[in-house]
Motif scaffolding. Structure first.
Motif, PDB file in Angstrom:
ATOM      1  N   CYS A 100      58.538 -53.091  52.024  1.00 29.05           N
ATOM      2  CA  CYS A 100      58.989 -51.711  51.895  1.00 29.05           C
ATOM      3  C   CYS A 100      60.449 -51.602  52.346  1.00 29.05           C
ATOM      4  CB  CYS A 100      58.102 -50.816  52.751  1.00 29.05           C
ATOM      5  SG  CYS A 100      58.501 -49.048  52.639  1.00 29.05           S
ATOM      6  N   ASP A 102      61.517 -49.575  54.442  1.00 32.48           N
ATOM      7  CA  ASP A 102      61.511 -49.052  55.808  1.00 32.48           C
ATOM      8  C   ASP A 102      62.404 -49.885  56.730  1.00 32.48           C
ATOM      9  OD1 ASP A 102      60.493 -48.567  58.632  1.00 32.48           O
ATOM     10  OD2 ASP A 102      59.239 -47.150  57.529  1.00 32.48           O
ATOM     11  N   CYS A 156      53.731 -45.714  56.678  1.00 28.65           N
ATOM     12  CA  CYS A 156      54.710 -45.849  55.598  1.00 28.65           C
ATOM     13  C   CYS A 156      55.063 -44.465  55.047  1.00 28.65           C
ATOM     14  CB  CYS A 156      54.163 -46.740  54.489  1.00 28.65           C
ATOM     15  SG  CYS A 156      55.301 -46.967  53.111  1.00 28.65           S
ATOM     16  N   ALA A 203      48.080 -47.407  52.001  1.00 30.36           N
ATOM     17  CA  ALA A 203      49.053 -48.471  52.257  1.00 30.36           C
ATOM     18  C   ALA A 203      48.420 -49.843  52.076  1.00 30.36           C
ATOM     19  CB  ALA A 203      49.620 -48.333  53.668  1.00 30.36           C
TER      20      ALA A 203
END
Length: 251
Positions: A100, A102, A156, A203
């Motif tokens: 991801c 992130d 997430c 997720a």
């Protein structure tokens, strides 16, 4: 007085000789001191470990690195000028990671790896499309990379936004809507599965579905079938730093 040395001058010369002798002695002892096994006399990192060439070896290397990340006993391998020069003309990463975007989930750090070790693709919620899939395929198909990891994570934001958008039938603004559309299969599985934490369920579903799709696609499936490639689904805990394997581990 012209032919005799002044007592103060003699003392100064003697002191200088003592200092010079001590300095020479110190240099000699430093240069001849034994160097610890595996260490560089210039303070640089030791030579990199051999590149893993099998899925199991690559998996072990990554998971050992994650154990160091969790414990804080980091090696920071392959991150010095020698390594930069070594990979400047050619790279042979042993793993490909689809993670991801992130900021708290940088694969190179949480697996304690360095330059030239990993191909890394990062999209919101590990959303995939033709360009992303092609990027994931690049390592295994061009340089024999033996391992692909699809890495989801705890809390997430992209998954949460997509979940709420799909649940409430309210499209996300701009191109964010393309992320929600790509995550629809994971949302649908989450609805069927139920549970107390649907965002976390989604997720994990996104990871396992994406890994399964990659594992069975026309280009990667032959490599998986002959054992030269493994595609792993994994989940990263922001709280502990630990990577949990969800599917596909090459034990």
């Amino acid at each position: 007085m012209d032919g005799a040395e002044h007592p103060g001058r003699r003392a100064l010369l003697a002191g200088g000789l003592v200092v010079a002798t001590a300095a020479l002695t110190g240099c000699s002892s430093t240069s001849s001191a034994p160097v610890a096994a595996g260490a560089s006399p210039l303070g640089r990192q030791p030579s990199p470990q051999p590149r893993p060439t099998t899925p199991a070896a690559a998996f072990t290397r990554l998971m050992d690195g994650n154990k160091r990340w969790v414990s804080g006993d980091l090696q920071h391998p392959d991150r010095d000028p020698d390594r930069r020069e070594f990979v400047a003309q050619k790279q042979e990463p042993f793993g490909s990671v689809l993670a991801c975007i992130d900021s708290r989930v940088p694969p190179e750090l949480l697996f304690d790896t360095g330059l030239g070790d990993l191909y890394v693709m990062r999209t919101g919620g590990e959303a995939v499309g033709p360009v992303v899939t092609g990027s994931v395929e690049y390592g295994p198909m061009t340089s024999g990379t033996p391992l692909i990891v699809v890495l989801g994570h705890q809390r997430c934001g992209a998954i949460e936004a997509a979940y709420k958008s799909l649940r409430d039938d309210k499209p996300l603004p701009g191109n964010l809507e393309s992320i929600a559309k790509a995550l629809r299969p994971a949302y649908q599985q989450t609805v069927r599965q139920g549970g107390d934490d649907p965002v976390d369920t989604m997720a994990r579903a996104q990871v396992t579905l994406t890994a399964a799709d990659l594992r069975s696609n026309d280009d990667l499936a032959p490599l998986v079938e002959k054992g030269s490639l493994a595609v792993i689904g994994a989940y990263y805990s922001l709280d502990t730093g630990k990577v949990e394997v969800l599917s596909g581990a090459p034990y």
